[in-house]
Design a protein around this motif. Sequence first.
Motif, short mmCIF file in Angstrom:
data_model
loop_
_atom_site.label_atom_id
_atom_site.label_comp_id
_atom_site.label_asym_id
_atom_site.label_seq_id
_atom_site.Cartn_x
_atom_site.Cartn_y
_atom_site.Cartn_z
N LEU A 263 0.96 -1.32 0.03
CA LEU A 263 0.02 0.16 -0.01
C LEU A 263 0.83 1.17 0.15
CD1 LEU A 263 -3.03 1.05 0.40
CD2 LEU A 263 -2.50 1.33 2.67
N LYS A 271 -4.36 4.41 -4.14
CA LYS A 271 -4.61 3.60 -3.08
C LYS A 271 -5.88 2.71 -3.15
CE LYS A 271 -1.38 5.19 0.29
NZ LYS A 271 -0.65 6.38 -0.29
N HIS A 272 -6.96 3.58 -3.82
CA HIS A 272 -8.04 2.70 -4.08
C HIS A 272 -8.13 1.85 -4.77
CE1 HIS A 272 -8.12 5.20 -7.73
NE2 HIS A 272 -9.00 4.38 -8.30
N ALA A 275 -6.74 -1.10 -2.69
CA ALA A 275 -7.61 -1.84 -1.80
C ALA A 275 -8.54 -2.78 -2.56
CB ALA A 275 -8.57 -0.68 -1.27
N HIS A 278 -7.28 -6.30 -2.94
CA HIS A 278 -7.61 -7.04 -1.93
C HIS A 278 -9.05 -7.69 -2.05
CE1 HIS A 278 -3.86 -5.09 -0.78
NE2 HIS A 278 -3.78 -6.05 0.21
N ARG A 279 -9.83 -6.66 -2.55
CA ARG A 279 -11.55 -7.11 -2.28
C ARG A 279 -11.76 -8.23 -3.64
NH1 ARG A 279 -12.93 -2.40 -3.27
NH2 ARG A 279 -13.30 -1.66 -1.22
N TYR A 326 -7.22 4.56 5.24
CA TYR A 326 -7.32 4.31 3.68
C TYR A 326 -7.98 3.04 3.55
CZ TYR A 326 -3.41 7.36 2.61
OH TYR A 326 -2.49 8.50 2.45
N MET A 327 -7.98 2.18 4.06
CA MET A 327 -8.80 0.89 3.78
C MET A 327 -10.34 1.09 4.17
SD MET A 327 -6.90 -0.89 2.28
CE MET A 327 -7.81 -2.61 2.23
N ASN A 330 -12.09 2.91 1.75
CA ASN A 330 -12.29 2.22 0.56
C ASN A 330 -13.16 1.04 0.78
OD1 ASN A 330 -10.95 3.48 -1.86
ND2 ASN A 330 -9.37 3.68 0.06
N PHE A 332 -13.90 -1.15 3.37
CA PHE A 332 -13.35 -2.17 4.50
C PHE A 332 -13.90 -1.99 5.90
CE2 PHE A 332 -10.99 -3.31 0.64
CZ PHE A 332 -10.73 -4.62 0.79
N CYS A 348 -8.87 -7.15 7.91
CA CYS A 348 -10.25 -6.46 7.54
C CYS A 348 -11.02 -7.33 6.66
CB CYS A 348 -9.65 -5.06 7.01
SG CYS A 348 -8.72 -4.78 5.71
#
Length: 351
Positions: A263, A271-272, A275, A278-279, A326-327, A330, A332, A348
């Motif tokens: 990150l 940064k989005h 995120a 990961h999603r 940040y997370m 976005n 989480f 998360c």
Amino acid sequence: MLQEKSRAQNHTKPYSEQHIGTTHLHRQYRTDLRQLSEKDYNKFVTLNTVRDWSQLSWSNVGKPYEVEASAKERLEWEATNSRDMDPHTSWTLFNKSFHEWFIKDVPKEIGNSKHHFLKSLRTFKPAEVKQALGEVIQLQLWNYIHRVQDGIWDPRGKRALFEGLHLTRPRILFLGAAEGYEAMQLGAMYPGAEIVMVDYDEYCKTTRFKDFPDSYPFLGENPRTGHPAVYYKDDLNIEYVVEDIRNLDFNKEFDIVLSVGLLEHFPDEYKHEVADWHRRFLKPGGYAIMTTPRNQVRSRLYYRIMADVMNHTYRELMTVEQMGLYMYENGFDILRHGYIKVHNGLVCQPR
């Protein structure tokens, strides 16, 4: 023949359950099969300091610290090519530089560097003396942070961050895996895991992961007894994929999507995307696990002194509150957060 096979196995797997509770200092790194005592836990691990992430704002926590010192190799490349270094080149140079330090016989190198420094004093050439002194300082710092304190791998701290997940034989995706340390630690903690490591630098697969010591022990759990157990790299089910994360064609099929030091290499406007990586691959109910280097005085000092080793890429140092915000912003929910010796950590889930 059986005796020879046993001796070979003991050489590559020198630790067993009888060594749990011990630590050993090797010439390149430390092995650590100790569990955290209550005293050590309170000294090295701080968890869940934020009660309500919805109440945090950037005016509260501030923005991350940008590391501005660059590796000489990067500066020379940019001067030669008259442009900013592209990310793939910067990661290739970083991985090679980091691995060259990882494989050093540190006590021997420290001895050599001191000899070189004393020899340089006799030249009365300030530039040569400065360079030789810099080598001594770098080696002493690397020895302390990585080998003595075990701050980079930090197995006790990482286990404290990763423990308590309700998983059986999970599928784990490691984004930007490098040598793959943290996924192997998770594989030991959650036995029967299927691990997929991804990095777009082939050197990570062919050298950093390949050369990770077969004799390094990971403390985990015996699924039959629930008692502590020792695992090694070749005990784990690992596939290594060389690919750009953006090109992966996996579905939502992983119980854990993991990143370590990812990150902080992206400015805010990207940064989005991190995120979302990961999603994108998580099963419903799966966990995103992330770590970043801490914003603290000794980390700032480390990245300045070790710039030629570490600073080929854009890099930030964060607090755990910045990382978590940040997370959270976005999409989480933060289930667990905290900081250990030199890293922040999050567990998360997508909202």
